[in-house]
Design a protein around this motif. Structure first.
Motif, mmCIF file in Angstrom:
data_model
loop_
_atom_site.group_PDB
_atom_site.id
_atom_site.type_symbol
_atom_site.label_atom_id
_atom_site.label_comp_id
_atom_site.label_asym_id
_atom_site.label_seq_id
_atom_site.Cartn_x
_atom_site.Cartn_y
_atom_site.Cartn_z
ATOM 1 N N VAL A 18 29.113 87.362 40.397
ATOM 2 C CA VAL A 18 29.063 89.086 40.030
ATOM 3 C C VAL A 18 30.348 89.654 39.928
ATOM 4 O O VAL A 18 30.479 90.909 40.443
ATOM 5 N N ARG A 19 31.154 89.107 40.367
ATOM 6 C CA ARG A 19 32.953 89.545 40.709
ATOM 7 C C ARG A 19 32.502 90.201 39.501
ATOM 8 O O ARG A 19 33.946 91.114 39.573
ATOM 9 N N GLU A 20 32.462 89.885 37.389
ATOM 10 C CA GLU A 20 32.999 91.122 36.430
ATOM 11 C C GLU A 20 32.036 92.133 36.626
ATOM 12 O O GLU A 20 33.043 93.293 36.683
ATOM 13 N N SER A 21 30.968 92.054 37.252
ATOM 14 C CA SER A 21 29.902 92.873 36.930
ATOM 15 C C SER A 21 30.363 94.117 38.576
ATOM 16 O O SER A 21 30.259 95.393 38.289
ATOM 17 N N GLY A 22 30.747 93.585 39.433
ATOM 18 C CA GLY A 22 30.984 94.398 40.758
ATOM 19 C C GLY A 22 29.700 94.066 41.247
ATOM 20 O O GLY A 22 29.725 95.552 42.225
ATOM 21 N N ALA A 23 28.433 93.718 40.839
ATOM 22 C CA ALA A 23 27.506 93.893 41.801
ATOM 23 C C ALA A 23 26.933 93.025 42.940
ATOM 24 O O ALA A 23 26.262 92.392 43.109
ATOM 25 N N TYR A 24 27.998 93.285 44.026
ATOM 26 C CA TYR A 24 27.626 92.647 45.476
ATOM 27 C C TYR A 24 27.152 92.878 46.241
ATOM 28 O O TYR A 24 26.458 92.330 47.275
ATOM 29 N N SER A 84 19.226 83.564 39.470
ATOM 30 C CA SER A 84 20.109 85.003 39.537
ATOM 31 C C SER A 84 21.295 85.240 40.694
ATOM 32 O O SER A 84 21.314 84.225 41.909
#
Length: 443
Positions: free
Chosen positions: A225-231, A197
């Motif tokens: 995580v770039r596309e989802s923005g879940a940083y 993950s």
């Protein structure tokens, strides 16, 4: 890679005399197999006047060739010697014996990159029969080393295919092995195939000591995580990492994460790379880093002043910004003093006459920075004052700095300095002086 042929040759000799394989090499260490393989033939290659390698002059060893060809039962050590024999026909004939001695699979991997094509082809056929995913995991450190050789890609491609889709518990040892090549391989696969993950990759990037693994995992975590923005799950470990490379990746990611103000705290990071990334990010967020630095460095007595603020001011400031740096040379924290000197050098504002007294600073880091600033104008520092700093009662870091400056002056001053530290209690200083005397022919 350097191969210790003598050690391999000695192992071959002991094996020929009847020693057990496990007594002469460490089966868990890939380089041990590589040394042994080369050592079996070492005498012939490096001493052409000798008729035979050393191990072949042991009683009974000459019968090995006939035994291999006749199909006679061979001990494990004999098969190992035959698999590395100087005669390709014997190497090829011994390949079929590995099935009875699985511990010799590493030698079969080596033969898959053999310089003799018939041996190479036969070995590859045998390895494809005997290798499974579990054995591939154990052999991977050796397989990755062999891959670098000419004809060395077969075993790596075979292992890749076997490990594709392998259960996570089988792959787990690859992530924690001490072997650097294997860890790099494992994490590269993990990133490419999404086996870990983003949060797991970020934690690996923060804790692993290898720079390649750090970069692989940090970049992999952020890409995931770039596309989802879940940083949220990845920024924490990256920003807290000890490695400047990883911290800088985390700081840069604050911009796409929509948190450029979070980079402000990193403007005074101990790493120049991280500071540079932080300045880029805060500018994108409308924050002026130069104004921030000027404000932080305005109070020369501020006990909470981060050392990186002083040099950061110089990195993005102008020559006039040297003014607030000079008072910081009296700051109670040595790291702040050191970074203030570094900042003066960056701004090309280092005044040797004002700086050289700081060569007496009790903090070695300050003296190192002062030395760098003063070195181009070493002649401006009084010789007598520097000679006094070579005294035994002075701290080692002060004596080293004075010695370096005296050397820079050259001529008789340089020679007197070399003599003065001949019996210095600091081993590093003595050794450096001895090397210089040796290269100049002076005693």
């Amino acid at each position: 890679m350097h191969i210790d042929h003598p050690r391999g040759a000695a192992a071959a000799g002991r094996l020929a005399q009847g020693a057990a394989l496990r007594e002469v090499l460490d089966a868990e260490v890939p380089d041990s197999w590589i040394r042994f393989d080369a050592g079996v033939r070492w005498d012939e290659w490096y001493h052409p006047t000798l008729a035979l390698p050393l191990w072949e002059r042991v009683d009974g060893s000459r019968a090995l060739s006939a035994a291999v060809r006749s199909g006679a039962v061979l001990a494990e050590g004999q098969v190992a010697l035959a698999l590395c024999h100087r005669d390709g026909r014997i190497r090829a004939a011994a390949l079929g014996r590995v099935v009875d001695h699985p511990v010799l699979l590493p030698l079969l991997v080596l033969r898959c990159a053999d310089w003799a094509e018939p041996v190479r082809v036969a070995a590859r056929h045998r390895l494809a029969e005997l290798l499974d995913a579990g054995r591939a995991v154990g052999l991977l450190p050796l397989i990755l080393r062999v891959e670098r050789r000419q004809h060395g890609g077969f075993a790596a491609e075979l292992a890749d295919g076997l490990l594709l889709g392998a259960p996570s518990e089988l792959l787990a040892p690859l992530y924690i092995t001490a072997d650097r090549l294997t860890r790099r391989y494992a994490y590269r696969r993990a990133v490419e195939q999404g086996l870990l993950s983003p949060a797991e990759l970020a934690r690996v990037a923060a804790r692993d000591a290898d720079a390649v693994v750090q970069s692989l995992c940090a970049e992999g975590a952020l890409a995931a995580v770039r596309e989802s923005g879940a940083y949220d799950d990845v920024l924490g470990p990256l920003l807290a990492a000890r490695s400047p490379r990883v911290r800088s990746a985390g700081v840069t990611a604050l911009r796409p994460a929509g948190r450029p103000e979070g980079a402000t705290v990193f403007l005074a990071d101990r790493s120049g790379l991280v500071r540079a990334c932080a300045r880029y990010v805060v500018r994108q967020g409308g924050i002026d880093p130069l104004a921030w630095y000027r404000d932080r460095c305005a109070d020369p007595g501020d006990p909470a002043l981060p050392p990186g603020a002083a040099v950061g001011l110089a990195e993005c400031g102008e020559r006039a910004d040297a003014v607030p740096l000079w008072p910081l040379l009296g700051h109670p924290v040595g790291a702040v003093r050191a970074q203030a000197v570094a900042g003066l050098r960056v701004l090309d504002a280092a005044d040797v006459r004002r700086l050289w007294p700081l060569l007496d600073d009790p903090v070695a880091g300050v003296v190192r920075e002062v030395n760098l600033a003063v070195l181009p104008s070493a002649d401006l520092v009084p010789e007598e004052w520097l000679v006094e700093r070579l005294g035994i009662g002075r701290p080692a870091h002060v004596r080293r700095a004075a010695f370096r400056l005296l050397l820079e002056r050259g001529g008789d001053v340089r020679q007197r300095a070399l003599v003065a530290v001949r019996d210095d209690p600091d081993e590093r200083l003595r050794e450096r002086a001895a090397r210089i005397r040796a290269t100049t022919g002076r005693r």
